[in-house]
Write an enzyme that holds these catalytic residues in place. Structure first.
Site, PDB file in Angstrom:
ATOM      1  N   ARG A  25       4.262  -4.161 -29.558  1.00  0.00           N
ATOM      2  CA  ARG A  25       4.586  -3.881 -28.161  1.00  0.00           C
ATOM      3  C   ARG A  25       6.032  -3.387 -28.021  1.00  0.00           C
ATOM      4  NH1 ARG A  25       5.256  -7.638 -25.139  1.00  0.00           N
ATOM      5  NH2 ARG A  25       5.341  -9.378 -26.629  1.00  0.00           N
ATOM      6  N   LYS A  29      -1.944  -6.999 -23.027  1.00  0.00           N
ATOM      7  CA  LYS A  29      -0.875  -7.768 -22.415  1.00  0.00           C
ATOM      8  C   LYS A  29      -0.493  -7.224 -21.041  1.00  0.00           C
ATOM      9  CE  LYS A  29      -0.356 -10.925 -25.530  1.00  0.00           C
ATOM     10  NZ  LYS A  29      -0.829 -12.311 -25.245  1.00  0.00           N
ATOM     11  N   HIS A  87      -0.578 -18.759 -20.785  1.00  0.00           N
ATOM     12  CA  HIS A  87      -0.569 -18.183 -22.133  1.00  0.00           C
ATOM     13  C   HIS A  87      -0.824 -19.336 -23.098  1.00  0.00           C
ATOM     14  CE1 HIS A  87       1.668 -15.844 -25.510  1.00  0.00           C
ATOM     15  NE2 HIS A  87       0.373 -15.610 -25.512  1.00  0.00           N
ATOM     16  N   SER A  92       4.795 -17.639 -31.276  1.00  0.00           N
ATOM     17  CA  SER A  92       4.330 -17.181 -32.578  1.00  0.00           C
ATOM     18  C   SER A  92       4.856 -18.083 -33.694  1.00  0.00           C
ATOM     19  CB  SER A  92       4.803 -15.746 -32.807  1.00  0.00           C
ATOM     20  OG  SER A  92       4.384 -15.272 -34.057  1.00  0.00           O
ATOM     21  N   LYS A 113      -0.534 -22.356 -32.779  1.00  0.00           N
ATOM     22  CA  LYS A 113      -1.414 -22.418 -31.604  1.00  0.00           C
ATOM     23  C   LYS A 113      -2.847 -22.029 -31.945  1.00  0.00           C
ATOM     24  CE  LYS A 113      -1.266 -19.130 -28.595  1.00  0.00           C
ATOM     25  NZ  LYS A 113      -0.915 -18.186 -27.520  1.00  0.00           N
ATOM     26  N   THR A 114      -3.013 -20.899 -32.620  1.00  0.00           N
ATOM     27  CA  THR A 114      -4.362 -20.430 -32.968  1.00  0.00           C
ATOM     28  C   THR A 114      -5.023 -21.373 -33.966  1.00  0.00           C
ATOM     29  OG1 THR A 114      -3.723 -18.131 -32.578  1.00  0.00           O
ATOM     30  CG2 THR A 114      -5.684 -18.511 -33.909  1.00  0.00           C
ATOM     31  N   ASP A 128      -5.982 -17.477 -26.335  1.00  0.00           N
ATOM     32  CA  ASP A 128      -4.707 -16.884 -25.911  1.00  0.00           C
ATOM     33  C   ASP A 128      -4.445 -16.869 -24.410  1.00  0.00           C
ATOM     34  OD1 ASP A 128      -2.297 -15.577 -26.838  1.00  0.00           O
ATOM     35  OD2 ASP A 128      -3.064 -13.750 -25.945  1.00  0.00           O
ATOM     36  N   ARG A 142      -3.450  -6.754 -37.282  1.00  0.00           N
ATOM     37  CA  ARG A 142      -4.253  -7.525 -36.317  1.00  0.00           C
ATOM     38  C   ARG A 142      -5.732  -7.188 -36.430  1.00  0.00           C
ATOM     39  NH1 ARG A 142      -1.690 -11.104 -32.256  1.00  0.00           N
ATOM     40  NH2 ARG A 142       0.537 -10.676 -32.432  1.00  0.00           N
TER      41      ARG A 142
END
Length: 689
Positions: free
Chosen positions: A177, A322, A341, A359, A363-364, A378, A443
């Site tokens: 991004r 996003k 988020h 990041s 979390k994932t 997410d 990704r």
């Protein structure tokens, strides 16, 4: 067998064909196609006609009644025409006097919210009245993954099928991004609602500049031989879902959004009508750098009053994902729905947990649990009815991916999945996930149903636990702390984690990173507004806040060691089961955190950072004992116990506390609630020294 007078064939006596069936002899007349009367006649005269018969119609065939929207009581031809008119309205240049008009105003106001858009009052735009109007024959509308594969491989350089069946593709020069190139129109709609100024992700632009960029994007899209159009949904809550239209130039972008947004059923697609928000992705074409507000050839522009987004100068697909998340951060709070988020999962007994984290915090990994249902990884909304996933897919990091560490993500990379910027073997097409030649930000985007334990539809009840994850590379935060409501708000607004040496160029020691609400790049309102909504919902539904450190223990990065994932999972399990609520707690200094004295399966000595000892392997007097007891190899790593130098621990703790205070100073001027009482409580919940 003899031919009949009309050229057909008849059975011959006594003849036997395959499988014991009677033989069929065929004859043909000069003016007809020879066919076999034992099957339905095929009336194809050419190969092209044969292919047209071979492919079934892809248009929805669900029966409609006359009351179902604008497409309900019309013929298929008329329905297709209206659909094209709607797309034409999206793609016609609105700066020209002859272009069709769109509804203006605040999409959050009750008279113009997406939920109350009246299709019955929709006026179809005039077709082909603008010199940049759409060429109808080149609209590729809601193509299937298989069709998009064909388009990408035929026409987009750098697109290939990987050995697992995923579509491997390239995003061009931009492999991530561009937050400094993202802008929001500042007008009477957004002037007082949005968060502007220092610390805000919202970089302003004016309406005129937006229209200049919009016209540039639309003219580019209209100059192409074909455009891809996706009509899809955001938010699995049917009462609050948003209709989005994505107009793009690349099959890769269309497949990406097919995966990441919620896919309509055939009936929903026929009744889709006018979208609530539209993206014009002309990412292959640059913006004009001499246009006011532009600082590069890339520009990602949001206009909330017009409900439009324009992308120029970047082909990175994550900008669309996003960008829409930012829109939801604006629209949902207007309906008293909290946008988050976060990851979310649910236990077999219905208990729901939210996971916040930047990041590298896990979390994932921690929200993906084979013993629990995945709601989403997410983006979520928390409404009066519970939690709902905003998206229809997952966007997972692939760097160093392995089947052993992340089996669910590994197995989800199959046909239909988009693989971005990965490197693969030229012959076998096997992906090397450790290769960072193109970018470290590789990704995979895949539909959420590719995860075996995903709950479809992706909705759940109210959360029981709110888990804030931090990777503390200073090594002073405990592995787990129970938070008061004010502490939860303080740490939610702070959004802390730490970068370590080697993650970014120039970083020699741990560096604190703060991202408000654990997603500052995407929020639209001031962080305290989201925090106030979170506190209100947690209080109303009895949710407990937790701070979990997945970072270092026994010293900062380089002298301590990272907390074992197995221990963190045991902590998360204890939170889910409720057993951690029953533990005995004691309070830490400076941060005033409540830490348990015991967690099943976790060594008690690591629960309080100050209590333990640390030693470098080669300087450890008891190195042989360390090898014996802890299984360390002779490689210079730390023993991974805890701080031996109490003074260094206290200095590091105070340093981190000071960083928290400095960061939070930017939020103290904003009130939460009707007075300053709650603000004072939140300030008191931070570091105290």
């Amino acid at each position: 067998m003899a031919a009949n007078g009309d050229g057909r064939v008849s059975m011959a006596n006594g003849g036997t064909g395959r499988n014991g069936l009677a033989k069929i002899h065929t004859e043909k007349r000069a003016d007809e196609v020879c066919h076999d009367d034992s099957t339905t006649p095929m009336k194809a005269q050419t190969i092209d006609e044969l292919h047209s018969l071979q492919m079934k119609k892809s248009a929805p065939t669900t029966p409609l009644n006359g009351s179902q929207g604008p497409f309900g009581a019309v013929s298929e031809d008329e329905r297709n025409k209206q659909q094209l008119q709607s797309i034409s309205a999206s793609l016609a240049s609105l700066t020209r006097e002859t272009g069709p008009r769109v509804v203006r105003g605040d999409p959050a106001s009750k008279s113009a919210t997406p939920r109350v858009v009246s299709h019955h009052h929709h006026v179809s735009p005039t077709i082909s009245v603008s010199d940049s109007s759409l060429k109808f024959t080149h609209v590729l509308y809601n193509l299937s993954p298989a069709e998009l594969y064909e388009q990408a491989i035929k026409y987009e350089k750098g697109s290939f099928i990987s050995s697992s069946g995923a579509l491997a593709t390239l995003s061009g020069a931009k492999t991530g991004r561009s937050p400094k190139d993202k802008r929001v129109v500042r007008d009477e709609t957004t002037e007082h609602d949005l968060w502007w100024g220092k610390g805000s992700p919202n970089i302003e632009m004016d309406e005129h500049t937006f229209m200049v960029n919009r016209e540039r994007a639309v003219d580019y899209l209209n100059s192409l031989d074909k455009v891809f159009v996706n009509d899809q949904f955001l938010n699995w809550d049917p009462q609050n879902r948003i209709k989005v239209r994505i107009v793009s130039a690349r099959a890769y972008h269309s497949l990406f959004m097919h995966n990441m947004c919620i896919r309509p059923s055939a009936e929903e697609l026929e009744n889709f009508g006018t979208p609530d928000f539209t993206i014009y992705n002309a990412g292959q074409f640059p913006c004009n750098r001499y246009t006011h507000y532009m600082t590069s050839s890339t520009s990602i522009d949001l206009n909330l009053a017009r409900r439009e987004m324009v992308i120029l100068g970047t082909q990175y697909a994550g900008e669309m994902k996003k960008g829409l998340f930012s829109v939801m951060h604006y629209l949902m709070p207007k309906r008293q729905i909290l946008s988050l988020h976060s990851g979310c999962n649910m236990g077999k007994d219905g208990d729901v947990a939210l996971f916040f984290g930047l990041s590298g915090t896990g979390k994932t990994t921690l929200s993906t649990d084979h013993n629990r249902y995945l709601i989403g990884d997410d983006e979520h909304c928390w409404s009066d009815t519970g939690v709902s996933n905003i998206e229809g897919g997952c966007y997972a990091k692939c760097i160093d991916l392995s089947r052993e560490k992340e089996p669910d993500i590994w197995n989800a990379i199959k046909f239909g999945t988009v693989l971005e910027n990965v490197v693969f073997d030229e012959h076998t097409r096997e992906v090397d996930y450790s290769d960072k030649s193109v970018t470290e930000n590789t990704r995979a985007a895949y539909p959420i149903e590719y995860i075996p334990n995903a709950r479809i539809p992706c909705v759940a009840s109210h959360p029981k636990n709110v888990i804030l994850l931090a990777c503390d590379a200073f090594g002073v935060l405990p592995p787990v702390s129970k938070l008061s409501l004010a502490q939860t708000m303080y740490h939610f607004i702070s959004g802390y984690t730490a970068l370590v040496a080697g993650t970014e160029e120039g970083i020699k020691e741990p560096q604190a990173t703060f991202s408000a609400c654990f997603g500052a790049a995407f929020i639209m309102l001031h962080p305290t507004k989201y925090a106030a909504m979170l506190a209100e919902k947690m209080k109303k539904h009895g949710a407990t806040g937790w701070l979990v450190n997945t970072g270092w223990s026994g010293g900062r990065y380089g002298s301590g060691s990272r907390i074992k994932l197995a221990y963190t999972r045991k902590i998360i399990d204890a939170i889910h089961s409720g057993s951690l609520l029953k533990a005995d707690y004691k309070r830490t200094e400076v941060f005033g955190l409540e830490i348990p004295t015991e967690v099943e399966g976790v060594p008690s000595e690591i629960l309080e950072p100050m209590n333990t000892v640390s030693c470098l392997f080669y300087s450890c007097v008891l190195s042989l004992i360390c090898v014996d007891l802890f299984g360390l190899s002779d490689d210079g790593r730390t023993c991974g116990m805890q701080w031996s130098d109490k003074k260094a621990y206290k200095e590091t703790l105070l340093k981190l506390g000071g960083l928290f205070k400095n960061n939070f100073g930017g939020f103290v001027a904003h009130k939460i609630g009707k007075d300053d009482k709650l603000t004072d409580e939140i300030l008191a919940a931070g570091p105290n020294f």
